[in-house]
Design a protein around this motif. Sequence first.
Motif, mmCIF file in Angstrom:
data_model
loop_
_atom_site.group_PDB
_atom_site.id
_atom_site.type_symbol
_atom_site.label_atom_id
_atom_site.label_comp_id
_atom_site.label_asym_id
_atom_site.label_seq_id
_atom_site.Cartn_x
_atom_site.Cartn_y
_atom_site.Cartn_z
ATOM 1 N N TRP A 1 0.830 -1.198 0.000
ATOM 2 C CA TRP A 1 0.000 0.000 0.000
ATOM 3 C C TRP A 1 0.870 1.256 0.000
ATOM 4 O O TRP A 1 1.949 1.285 0.586
ATOM 5 C CB TRP A 1 -0.906 0.024 1.229
ATOM 6 N N SER A 2 0.332 2.318 -0.625
ATOM 7 C CA SER A 2 0.995 3.618 -0.587
ATOM 8 C C SER A 2 -0.064 4.693 -0.711
ATOM 9 O O SER A 2 -1.208 4.427 -1.098
ATOM 10 C CB SER A 2 2.021 3.741 -1.722
ATOM 11 N N ALA A 3 0.272 5.922 -0.359
ATOM 12 C CA ALA A 3 -0.697 7.017 -0.427
ATOM 13 C C ALA A 3 0.018 8.334 -0.666
ATOM 14 O O ALA A 3 1.166 8.538 -0.225
ATOM 15 C CB ALA A 3 -1.514 7.081 0.857
ATOM 16 N N THR A 4 -0.656 9.232 -1.350
ATOM 17 C CA THR A 4 -0.171 10.604 -1.540
ATOM 18 C C THR A 4 -1.304 11.550 -1.166
ATOM 19 O O THR A 4 -2.482 11.198 -1.219
ATOM 20 C CB THR A 4 0.249 10.852 -2.994
ATOM 21 N N GLY A 5 -0.952 12.774 -0.773
ATOM 22 C CA GLY A 5 -1.951 13.787 -0.470
ATOM 23 C C GLY A 5 -2.685 13.599 0.829
ATOM 24 O O GLY A 5 -3.747 14.213 1.030
#
Length: 404
Positions: free
Chosen positions: A67-71
Amino acid sequence: MASTIGRRSTTWVAWCVATLLTTFVAVPAAHAATAPVITSPGAQSSPSKVALSLAMKLTGGTTPFAWSATGLPVGLTINATTGVISGTPTSAGTVTSTVKVTDGAKLSHSVSFPWATGVLVTNPGMQGVATGTAASLPMKAAGGTTPYTWSATGLPAGLTINATTGVIAGTATTAGSYTVTVNATDTAKVAGSAPFTLNVGPAPVVTSPGNQSSPTLIATTVPVTATGGTAPYKWSATGLPAGLSIDIGTGTISGTPATAGTTTATVTATDAKAIPQSVSFTWATGVFVDSVPSRGSATGTAVSLAHAARGGTAPYKWSATGLPAGLTINATTGAITGTPTATATYTTKITATDAAAVAGSVTFTWNTGPGATVTTPGAQAGTTGTAVSKTISATAGTTPYQWT
């Protein structure tokens, strides 16, 4: 010899072709069958400086997942293995967050959604107050650094908001539908707001069912009605005996009381404009002995008085205090029998106790004395069609007499 070598070469070539087809055709088919899909959590609103945890949901794909996330709002991170976003937002604002997952077959999927942080005022939804009736509407907020300073715009005449507590109070004087915006500003000057509709008008009138007495373990139904305001009504109640509930659409209270005691029940009808009106009444539950009116018994004359009880768990054990001299109560049946021997006025209390040791009682006045003696007028004769008037007399006892 040459043909043998040729046959072996052909067989070897066929085996190589079959192996290559199996390798390069079957693997892509397996990959295409299980792509991962993230379920979007929708728009998020999180108070700043308040810890949170948001688990992303996933279907399909091949383990393991990355998993990864931006913002993400400042202060939040995503767990690369579980997909759980957690932390404490430290700033106020609205961002667009994008979460991505990649499965063990290198297939990916991502979703984007808005995420607001800061001081968040709870939208109370449509509210209503009755014209000319004192009102109190508490507002709520979360996030930022308390205490808040409250303000509001669009309030009806007669209502104001307390700058410290956020409670809108007062007496609205003009009927109408108002768009009110409530603002809460924290000590760091970060503000949040929420608009809602506030209706002012006549309240419904709820007809009280009066004080209630319901035997336990016996089903009961009590209708409550309302008029005025704007139908339909939404009904609610507090303080009902355990085992009873109110129908949100009809206002009928029903169920089977499960415990003994006395409560104060409050029933509220809220009309279509969110304007409420309430009534309160007492509700007693338990074992109930049938009421007994005041009694009179002549001394020297045999008495037999039966009693009945309802509710609780039978059988009942009967007892009494204040019985006239000469009378006793049967502990099993509750019947009072005997012959009064004295002239007096008694306050008699009869009690029935059920198998669970829950008791109910009734109290009444019992007079005993010599009683009245009717003077016989002797044999009488009358003529058909001719009016009759005859006075009967009595002596002794206590006047005035009641004749039947």
